[in-house]
Design a protein around this motif. Structure first.
Motif, PDB file in Angstrom:
ATOM      1  N   SER A  45     -58.207 -44.583  45.034  1.00 31.03           N
ATOM      2  CA  SER A  45     -58.805 -43.194  43.393  1.00 31.03           C
ATOM      3  C   SER A  45     -57.595 -41.616  44.328  1.00 31.03           C
ATOM      4  O   SER A  45     -58.571 -41.670  45.678  1.00 31.03           O
ATOM      5  CB  SER A  45     -59.766 -43.006  43.654  1.00 31.03           C
ATOM      6  N   SER A  88     -57.129 -37.388  44.363  1.00 33.64           N
ATOM      7  CA  SER A  88     -57.815 -36.469  45.050  1.00 33.64           C
ATOM      8  C   SER A  88     -57.196 -35.184  44.760  1.00 33.64           C
ATOM      9  O   SER A  88     -57.366 -35.698  46.871  1.00 33.64           O
ATOM     10  CB  SER A  88     -59.283 -36.500  44.301  1.00 33.64           C
ATOM     11  N   GLY A  89     -56.511 -34.702  45.049  1.00 37.36           N
ATOM     12  CA  GLY A  89     -55.743 -33.507  45.566  1.00 37.36           C
ATOM     13  C   GLY A  89     -55.175 -33.929  46.874  1.00 37.36           C
ATOM     14  O   GLY A  89     -53.687 -34.775  46.370  1.00 37.36           O
ATOM     15  N   CYS A  93     -57.959 -39.362  49.430  1.00 43.36           N
ATOM     16  CA  CYS A  93     -57.953 -40.449  48.962  1.00 43.36           C
ATOM     17  C   CYS A  93     -59.346 -41.399  49.253  1.00 43.36           C
ATOM     18  O   CYS A  93     -59.388 -41.286  49.949  1.00 43.36           O
ATOM     19  CB  CYS A  93     -56.613 -41.425  49.403  1.00 43.36           C
ATOM     20  N   LYS A  94     -59.846 -42.213  48.406  1.00 47.75           N
ATOM     21  CA  LYS A  94     -61.276 -42.862  48.404  1.00 47.75           C
ATOM     22  C   LYS A  94     -60.366 -44.491  48.170  1.00 47.75           C
ATOM     23  O   LYS A  94     -60.229 -44.500  46.831  1.00 47.75           O
ATOM     24  CB  LYS A  94     -61.852 -42.382  47.244  1.00 47.75           C
ATOM     25  N   THR A 129     -55.200 -44.961  41.463  1.00 50.44           N
ATOM     26  CA  THR A 129     -55.237 -43.523  40.664  1.00 50.44           C
ATOM     27  C   THR A 129     -55.542 -42.829  40.484  1.00 50.44           C
ATOM     28  O   THR A 129     -55.579 -42.276  41.562  1.00 50.44           O
ATOM     29  CB  THR A 129     -56.488 -44.704  39.434  1.00 50.44           C
ATOM     30  N   GLY A 130     -55.465 -41.848  39.488  1.00 50.28           N
ATOM     31  CA  GLY A 130     -56.243 -40.307  40.012  1.00 50.28           C
ATOM     32  C   GLY A 130     -54.875 -39.564  39.953  1.00 50.28           C
ATOM     33  O   GLY A 130     -53.314 -39.654  40.007  1.00 50.28           O
ATOM     34  N   THR A 131     -55.447 -37.855  40.587  1.00 47.75           N
ATOM     35  CA  THR A 131     -53.116 -37.173  40.454  1.00 47.75           C
ATOM     36  C   THR A 131     -53.794 -37.037  42.191  1.00 47.75           C
ATOM     37  O   THR A 131     -54.638 -36.170  43.290  1.00 47.75           O
ATOM     38  CB  THR A 131     -53.992 -35.689  40.267  1.00 47.75           C
ATOM     39  N   GLY A 132     -52.792 -36.190  43.048  1.00 48.26           N
ATOM     40  CA  GLY A 132     -52.784 -36.865  44.499  1.00 48.26           C
ATOM     41  C   GLY A 132     -51.504 -36.258  44.721  1.00 48.26           C
ATOM     42  O   GLY A 132     -50.254 -36.099  44.705  1.00 48.26           O
TER      43      GLY A 132
END
Length: 135
Positions: free
Chosen positions: A30, A32-33, A36-37, A64-67
């Protein structure tokens, strides 16, 4: 009839083997910015260091997500890495957003019904052909 039945049976077996168990063994990344997790059975095969995410082992991974950081695949030879993009928006300012450094096979799938964006923001300079001007 036998000539057709055997290849058809082998094809059906291959399809079943390829599809079985993948959903149970998915590792989710995931983004995020600039982070990442990671969650799933292959979590230890994902290394996050210096704002770079590296997959080091075969397996099935959902992104998934936005990075804003690169994902590198650097898996042992002879192993397959499956990447499923599920609403991923990935960009990178200084490298390719997804870089396959080493792996025998990488399969990238797009999850149905999702929109995925991969943006390479790096500015490249043109490399002049060394044969120009030679007769």
């Amino acid at each position: 009839m036998k000539k057709i039945l055997l290849p058809l049976l082998l094809l059906c077996t291959l399809i079943m083997l390829c599809g079985c168990g993948r959903k149970e063994t998915v590792t989710v990344l995931s983004f995020s910015g600039e982070g990442c997790k990671v969650n799933g059975p292959n979590s230890r095969a994902v290394v996050i260091s210096d704002k770079v995410v590296t997959i080091t082992s075969e397996g099935v991974y959902e992104l998934t997500g936005t990075g804003k950081l690169p994902l590198i695949v650097n898996a042992a030879s002879g192993k397959a890495v499956y990447l499923t993009l599920n609403g991923l928006d990935l960009s990178c300012d200084n490298s390719a957003p997804i870089w396959i450094q080493k792996a025998s096979m990488v399969v990238i799938n797009l999850k149905e019904g999702t929109q995925n964006t991969i943006t390479d923001r790096h500015l490249y300079t043109e490399i002049a052909d060394s044969s120009e001007g030679k007769d």
